[in-house]
Scaffold this active site. Structure first.
Site, PDB file in Angstrom:
ATOM      1  CB  THR A 185      -0.880  -0.032   1.275  1.00 39.67           C
ATOM      2  OG1 THR A 185      -1.825  -1.066   1.110  1.00 39.67           O
ATOM      3  CG2 THR A 185      -1.591   1.274   1.536  1.00 39.67           C
ATOM      4  NE  ARG A 213      -9.586  -6.636   3.515  1.00 39.90           N
ATOM      5  CZ  ARG A 213      -8.482  -5.893   3.510  1.00 39.90           C
ATOM      6  NH1 ARG A 213      -8.166  -5.155   2.468  1.00 39.90           N
ATOM      7  NH2 ARG A 213      -7.682  -5.866   4.555  1.00 39.90           N
ATOM      8  N   GLY A 215     -10.435  -2.596   3.341  1.00 38.48           N
ATOM      9  CA  GLY A 215      -9.441  -2.604   4.426  1.00 38.48           C
ATOM     10  C   GLY A 215      -9.435  -1.285   5.183  1.00 38.48           C
ATOM     11  CG  ASP A 216      -5.735  -0.277   6.946  1.00 43.43           C
ATOM     12  OD1 ASP A 216      -5.686  -1.200   6.092  1.00 43.43           O
ATOM     13  OD2 ASP A 216      -4.767   0.460   7.182  1.00 43.43           O
ATOM     14  CB  THR A 236       1.236   0.349   4.791  1.00 42.09           C
ATOM     15  OG1 THR A 236       1.225  -0.837   3.983  1.00 42.09           O
ATOM     16  CG2 THR A 236       2.595   0.495   5.451  1.00 42.09           C
ATOM     17  N   GLY A 237      -0.125  -2.119   6.044  1.00 42.05           N
ATOM     18  CA  GLY A 237      -0.015  -3.413   6.729  1.00 42.05           C
ATOM     19  C   GLY A 237      -1.334  -4.125   6.753  1.00 42.05           C
ATOM     20  N   GLY A 239      -4.727  -4.949   7.280  1.00 44.49           N
ATOM     21  CA  GLY A 239      -5.762  -3.945   7.476  1.00 44.49           C
ATOM     22  C   GLY A 239      -6.737  -4.175   8.615  1.00 44.49           C
TER      23      GLY A 239
HETATM   24  N1  ASP Z   1      -3.734  -2.038   4.680  1.00 41.69           N
HETATM   25  C1  ASP Z   1      -4.040  -2.618   3.398  1.00 41.69           C
HETATM   26  C2  ASP Z   1      -5.327  -3.375   3.494  1.00 41.69           C
HETATM   27  O1  ASP Z   1      -5.495  -4.108   4.443  1.00 41.69           O
HETATM   28  C3  ASP Z   1      -2.979  -3.491   2.880  1.00 41.69           C
HETATM   29  C4  ASP Z   1      -1.599  -2.916   2.900  1.00 41.69           C
HETATM   30  O2  ASP Z   1      -1.293  -1.993   3.641  1.00 41.69           O
HETATM   31  O3  ASP Z   1      -0.780  -3.393   2.131  1.00 41.69           O
HETATM   32  O4  ASP Z   1      -6.125  -3.286   2.599  1.00 41.69           O
END
Ligand code: ASP
Length: 318
Positions: A185, A213, A215-216, A236-237, A239
């Site tokens: 992300t 779906r 995410g965050d 990021t990470g 979610g």
């Molecule tokens: N945070 C993102 C999600 O969960 C994924 C990511 O940060 O790579 O959609």
């Protein structure tokens, strides 16, 4: 007196392998250059984060725009948010399938709509009506991701056949600790000459996600937040854990309570790990120009620039 501008960008936090480091560093530095061009000529932090994120959406290295992860049905579904710390105006899109640059649509929502968030076809329609070009979903799909999804789904089927529990959605469940799954992300936070801060985050989400779906990344206060009274943040990470903690806002609140962004970013990562066993990364910036960059994964692509200094890396030691 004008404020000295600052720009920080990230391109995902995970156990990035050595052979991908160069592409990530190139990508975040290109984004930094684009955003800085805006700030340097006196442009707004909002324009700077938008331009920085567009560069990374267009770069196939990242999980944003073209080259994003595919969902379970083999489609790209994108989420993005942009937020203005001066006015608290925000624009978000979720689950869009026909936008190469979802952050452009998010920006139009912020500037030209009384609403804050659009999803799916409604978001695409709004974008098209406001001059953001649409593409086909196939335009967003690259062979690398088709192969990644095929390999992942084959491995899951094999696990099922052998009687082991497939990862499935457990990949994102509370007990998953796997930082080898890529999280690419992208995001940016900026401070402009007028002293205003802004943030933007854009993503293709997670590999093999269920259609629909979200995410965050595109949720206010979770993957992105900006308020001149506290801070601008982009995460990021993984979610689902980040959403549960409303982590970007949590971090901004720590900063408005008097903590330095540097410490607050690190604290956010500790909190994410301890409270919900989450992994990821965060960039934060306050209106005084103090920055925080932290991750609890082995690596995160990041870059920042001030009038005096420019740096980038894939590991941030605090
Ligand atoms: N945070 C993102 C999600 O969960 C994924 C990511 O940060 O790579 O959609």
């Amino acid at each position: 007196m004008p404020t000295d501008p600052v720009l920080v960008v990230h391109g995902g936090a995970w156990a990035m392998p050595d052979d991908m480091v160069e592409a990530h560093l190139r990508g975040v530095n290109n984004a930094l250059a684009a955003g800085w061009r805006v700030l340097e000529r006196g442009g707004s932090s909002l324009d700077a984060v938008e331009e920085a994120v567009v560069i990374m959406e267009d770069d196939e290295t990242f999980d944003a725009g073209r080259g994003s992860f595919l969902n379970r049905d083999g489609k790209v579904q994108l989420d993005a948010l942009i937020m203005d710390g001066a006015t608290l105006r925000a624009g978000g899109v979720g689950c869009v399938e026909r936008l190469c640059n979802p952050v452009r649509a998010a920006r139009k929502i912020l500037s030209e709509s009384p609403h804050v968030y659009f999803v799916g076809e409604g978001a695409e329609k709004f974008a098209a009506e406001h001059g953001v070009p649409l593409c086909s979903n196939e335009d967003l799909i690259i062979p690398r991701e088709v192969e990644r999804l095929r390999a992942y789904q084959a491995a899951q089927a094999e696990l099922k056949r052998s009687g082991s529990k497939p990862d499935g959605n457990d990949l994102f469940a509370g007990d998953s600790d796997d930082t080898t799954i890529s999280h690419d992300t992208v995001g940016a936070v900026a401070l402009d000459r007028d002293g205003n801060i802004a943030a933007a985050t854009s993503t293709g989400g997670t590999l093999n996600k269920a259609p629909g779906r979200l995410g965050d990344s595109s949720l206010i206060g979770c993957g992105c937040y900006a308020d001149n009274l506290s801070a601008a943040a982009s995460t990021t990470g993984w979610g689902e854990p980040i959403m549960k903690l409303v982590l970007a806002k949590w971090t901004a609140d720590r900063i408005s309570a008097g903590n330095l962004p540097e410490w607050s970013a690190q604290e956010a990562m500790n909190y994410l790990k301890q409270r919900v066993n989450g992994h990821g990364g965060i960039i934060v910036l306050n209106p005084e120009g103090h920055i925080g960059i932290a991750h609890n994964t082995p690596r995160m692509a990041w870059a920042y620039r001030t009038v005096k200094k420019q740096e980038s890396g894939v590991v941030r030691e605090n």
